[in-house]
Design a protein around this motif. Sequence first.
Motif, PDB file in Angstrom:
ATOM      1  N   CYS A 184       0.914  -1.027   0.271  1.00 37.58           N
ATOM      2  CA  CYS A 184      -0.090  -0.049   0.089  1.00 37.58           C
ATOM      3  C   CYS A 184       0.949   1.245  -0.005  1.00 37.58           C
ATOM      4  CB  CYS A 184      -0.927   0.023   1.291  1.00 37.58           C
ATOM      5  SG  CYS A 184      -2.320  -1.224   1.119  1.00 37.58           S
ATOM      6  N   LYS A 185       1.837   1.084   0.604  1.00 40.99           N
ATOM      7  CA  LYS A 185       2.819   2.402   0.756  1.00 40.99           C
ATOM      8  C   LYS A 185       3.582   2.624  -0.471  1.00 40.99           C
ATOM      9  CE  LYS A 185       7.304   3.906   2.978  1.00 40.99           C
ATOM     10  NZ  LYS A 185       8.158   3.465   3.705  1.00 40.99           N
ATOM     11  N   VAL A 186       3.935   1.446  -1.135  1.00 38.64           N
ATOM     12  CA  VAL A 186       4.500   1.680  -2.637  1.00 38.64           C
ATOM     13  C   VAL A 186       3.533   2.173  -3.583  1.00 38.64           C
ATOM     14  CG1 VAL A 186       5.802   0.322  -4.435  1.00 38.64           C
ATOM     15  CG2 VAL A 186       6.378   0.052  -1.968  1.00 38.64           C
ATOM     16  N   LEU A 187       2.465   1.506  -3.446  1.00 41.88           N
ATOM     17  CA  LEU A 187       1.429   2.043  -4.403  1.00 41.88           C
ATOM     18  C   LEU A 187       0.832   3.449  -4.341  1.00 41.88           C
ATOM     19  CD1 LEU A 187      -0.938  -1.196  -4.604  1.00 41.88           C
ATOM     20  CD2 LEU A 187       0.984  -0.409  -6.334  1.00 41.88           C
ATOM     21  N   ALA A 188       0.827   3.983  -3.037  1.00 43.70           N
ATOM     22  CA  ALA A 188       0.694   5.375  -2.736  1.00 43.70           C
ATOM     23  C   ALA A 188       1.233   6.157  -3.247  1.00 43.70           C
ATOM     24  CB  ALA A 188       0.308   5.572  -1.210  1.00 43.70           C
ATOM     25  N   GLU A 235      -7.483 -12.077  -3.996  1.00 35.21           N
ATOM     26  CA  GLU A 235      -6.619 -12.039  -3.069  1.00 35.21           C
ATOM     27  C   GLU A 235      -5.971 -10.698  -2.742  1.00 35.21           C
ATOM     28  OE1 GLU A 235      -4.002 -16.263  -3.254  1.00 35.21           O
ATOM     29  OE2 GLU A 235      -3.661 -14.772  -4.397  1.00 35.21           O
ATOM     30  N   LEU A 236      -5.960  -9.885  -4.030  1.00 41.39           N
ATOM     31  CA  LEU A 236      -5.542  -8.530  -3.899  1.00 41.39           C
ATOM     32  C   LEU A 236      -6.603  -7.690  -3.139  1.00 41.39           C
ATOM     33  CD1 LEU A 236      -3.846  -8.047  -7.622  1.00 41.39           C
ATOM     34  CD2 LEU A 236      -2.794  -7.763  -5.255  1.00 41.39           C
ATOM     35  N   ARG A 237      -7.947  -7.827  -3.755  1.00 41.05           N
ATOM     36  CA  ARG A 237      -9.123  -7.198  -3.103  1.00 41.05           C
ATOM     37  C   ARG A 237      -9.208  -7.408  -1.674  1.00 41.05           C
ATOM     38  NH1 ARG A 237     -11.521  -8.583  -8.346  1.00 41.05           N
ATOM     39  NH2 ARG A 237     -11.604  -6.888  -9.533  1.00 41.05           N
ATOM     40  N   ARG A 238      -8.961  -8.763  -1.209  1.00 41.95           N
ATOM     41  CA  ARG A 238      -9.117  -9.136   0.206  1.00 41.95           C
ATOM     42  C   ARG A 238      -7.928  -8.308   1.036  1.00 41.95           C
ATOM     43  NH1 ARG A 238      -8.448 -14.420   0.132  1.00 41.95           N
ATOM     44  NH2 ARG A 238      -6.400 -14.493   0.794  1.00 41.95           N
ATOM     45  N   GLU A 239      -6.569  -8.313   0.721  1.00 35.06           N
ATOM     46  CA  GLU A 239      -5.567  -7.653   1.426  1.00 35.06           C
ATOM     47  C   GLU A 239      -5.264  -6.231   1.379  1.00 35.06           C
ATOM     48  OE1 GLU A 239      -4.370  -9.346   3.455  1.00 35.06           O
ATOM     49  OE2 GLU A 239      -5.131 -11.579   2.849  1.00 35.06           O
ATOM     50  N   LEU A 240      -5.792  -5.649   0.160  1.00 34.90           N
ATOM     51  CA  LEU A 240      -5.376  -4.227   0.021  1.00 34.90           C
ATOM     52  C   LEU A 240      -6.543  -3.264  -0.122  1.00 34.90           C
ATOM     53  CD1 LEU A 240      -2.927  -4.436  -3.039  1.00 34.90           C
ATOM     54  CD2 LEU A 240      -2.400  -4.389  -0.468  1.00 34.90           C
ATOM     55  N   ALA A 260      -6.123  -1.821  -4.791  1.00 34.67           N
ATOM     56  CA  ALA A 260      -6.366  -3.153  -5.428  1.00 34.67           C
ATOM     57  C   ALA A 260      -6.719  -2.855  -6.737  1.00 34.67           C
ATOM     58  CB  ALA A 260      -7.349  -3.851  -4.407  1.00 34.67           C
ATOM     59  N   GLU A 261      -7.376  -2.161  -7.015  1.00 35.15           N
ATOM     60  CA  GLU A 261      -8.021  -2.020  -8.525  1.00 35.15           C
ATOM     61  C   GLU A 261      -6.626  -1.414  -9.247  1.00 35.15           C
ATOM     62  OE1 GLU A 261     -10.433  -3.184  -9.673  1.00 35.15           O
ATOM     63  OE2 GLU A 261     -11.306  -3.912  -7.475  1.00 35.15           O
ATOM     64  N   TYR A 262      -5.957  -0.602  -8.584  1.00 30.06           N
ATOM     65  CA  TYR A 262      -4.705   0.032  -9.321  1.00 30.06           C
ATOM     66  C   TYR A 262      -3.957  -1.205  -9.824  1.00 30.06           C
ATOM     67  CZ  TYR A 262      -0.602   2.611  -9.867  1.00 30.06           C
ATOM     68  OH  TYR A 262       0.593   3.185 -10.133  1.00 30.06           O
ATOM     69  N   CYS A 263      -3.772  -2.310  -8.932  1.00 27.42           N
ATOM     70  CA  CYS A 263      -2.710  -3.229  -9.315  1.00 27.42           C
ATOM     71  C   CYS A 263      -3.377  -4.215 -10.407  1.00 27.42           C
ATOM     72  CB  CYS A 263      -2.419  -3.935  -7.943  1.00 27.42           C
ATOM     73  SG  CYS A 263      -1.304  -3.156  -6.547  1.00 27.42           S
TER      74      CYS A 263
END
Length: 771
Positions: free
Chosen positions: A142-146, A726-731, A736-739
């Motif tokens: 999350c930090k990296v994506l932000a 898995e992305l939607r559950r954890e992020l 999550a949608e960005y990834c």
Amino acid sequence: MTLGMIWTIILRFAIQDISVEETSAKEGLLLWCQRKTAPYKNVNIQNFHISWKDGLGFCALIHRHRPELIDYGKLRKDDPMTNLNTAFDVAEKYLDIPKMLDAEDIVGTARPDEKAIMTYVSSFYHAFSGAQKAETAANRICKVLAVNQENEQLMEDYEKLASDLLEWIRRTIPWLENRAPENTMQAMQQKLEDFRDYRRLHKPPKVQEKCQLEINFNTLQTKLRLSNRPAFMPSEGKMVSDISNAWGSLEGAEKGYEEWLLNEIRRLERLDHLAEKFRQKAAIHEAWTDGKEEMLQQKDYETASLSDIKALLKKHEAFESDLAAHQDRVEQIAAIAQELNELEYYDSPSVNARCQRICDQWDSLGVLTQKRSEALQRTEKLLETIDQLYLEFAKSAAPFNNWMEGAMEDLQDTFIVHTIEEIQGLSTAHEQFKATLPEADKERQAILGIHNEIAKIVQTYHVNMAGTNPYTTINPQEINAKWDKVRQLVPQRDQALIEEHARQQNNERLRRQFANQANVIGPWIQTKMQEIGRISIEMHGTLEDQLTHLRQYEKSIVNYKPKIDQLEGDHQLIQEALIFDNKHTNYTMEHIRVGWEQLLTTIARTINEIENQILTRDAKGISQDQMNEFRASFNHFDRDHSGRLGAEEFKACLISLGFDIGNDAQGEAEFARIMSIVDPNRLGVVTFQAFIDFMSRETADTDTADQVMASFKVLAGDKNYILADELRRELPPDQAEYCIARMTPYTGPDAVPGALDYMSFSTALYGESDL
């Protein structure tokens, strides 16, 4: 204390009393339970006894980590037996947690056994410890994506601001390059007013936008470097250098535009003056020539007596004298028309047509004069008497009359002056003219004396002259009337010169007023530029101290703006007064404007450099002492205070900071590697910002592509791919949608439908591959 230590201590709760160290583990486990059950209704974990009696706490822990095992919405707080048995059965069947507790004992006891519940709850903590790793990994991602999302927004903002600024420059340059002159003073003065509005109202905000664009670009590049992202490359044609080039083209088009406007106004003023002068002279000449052709074409000599013929001949000779005297005026009219043509007067066709009519008529008068002269000469032998006194009067009166007409014309002539000296010259010439009036009056009296003598002779000898002078149309009454007119025009000319002298004195006051301010503001701007340069390379206190100092400095500079505005007002008064030079100062308004814009830009850039240094220092964990050491070393070798080091100066600076860069092949290779980092464009110089970036990279650590890849692997359960669920559950939803939108499908041998490649995505975040 780590989670592993907590687990070890918890396992001992069932077989011994709680020690001091275990008390800390108990608090840690309780905090873990509170954090996991906080979102659940009717659950309030405050201890390890009565908080668990209703069974909802156990069910909440299971549902928090495995929501598919329990339908939590159907549980009721008033049915603890069902809740406890549901939790114990699910834990034993799906989580491999044995039933350590009995639902009836817990419900039937006022205060359940604390150690037993803690031991059972610790089993849940052990079962879900893998989820804790996934949460940690999710936080890192999350930090990296932000960071990436923020940087992308900054890139979009830069692109839009650059596009808007370039479009404004594209629209403005053709307007500034348009040098099509107008035909009237009013239209050209409107153009000048439009240009003043552009300089005062439209351009200053664009100067700020350009400066802000450079600051945003530098800040973005710094953030990208600090997060190990590739440098931002704007769209083609939108680089900072492209904007600077476009701005240079704008200022190139702007340069000379104001001067051209003033020159055009001066040219139109000159044209209006010449055109009025042409009309005056043409009107005087046309009035004089009116009826002359008809007079020259008369055949009166055919039936005249001898005395009449003699009179006609003498009259014609006087006319020829008068005609010759008017030659100069015709030449002046032609010369003025020629000058109007050369200056491209808009109404030149009508001027040329009128001038041509005058010239054609003048030629016609010459031909007719010659013909009449020949006719009179043929009959001259028949005519022997002539009144010499009339002829003398005519010959004397004609030039004097012409002189008076010229004097009236000069006294009514308009004038254009731009300096005190010029109006003083006109005043001197006028005084010289007034000094000639007594002699002119004597000449007038002499001419009137001739007429009086003619009248006496006519009366004495009864000469039949029909009461008029046959040689000229000029009479004493006309001479006296014109003389009175000349005397009336003299004081009017005096008043006009006095008023113009006052105007020129006011213009001189405006020049001195502007010069007094400009001679203060110009050096002040130069001094401030030098002081800013000094501040940017000196070390006084922390970077925050320097930033505070610079912002106070910036505030003092902005507070100086009213003086610039006041000078702009004085400059406008000078232009409205059509003042084109100022010997009292070497500073023009253009110099002051450019210097002021450079001063504002320089202080803003210097503040941005310090902010970026603070950003670099904080992000990389550089201490103030390290930053001071870096600045001291850089300044020591920056001997010309240019803010840049040459290659050899930079090498000496690195050696002074402890870098092992020898003169052998290995040392040269290492130095070449470092130069490729700090000077990617191979300009041969190193800026302080590039130096700080390099030193921070050498002394600090940041997240890497490998670290992000390892975090995704935790979320994926050690698989080489990850699924959208898995992305939607954890992020968080947006990240999550960005990834999901950017990850490519995974194509490895172990791929399943919907598998996403998190490895290539991780390397792309750091510029090691393409998204």
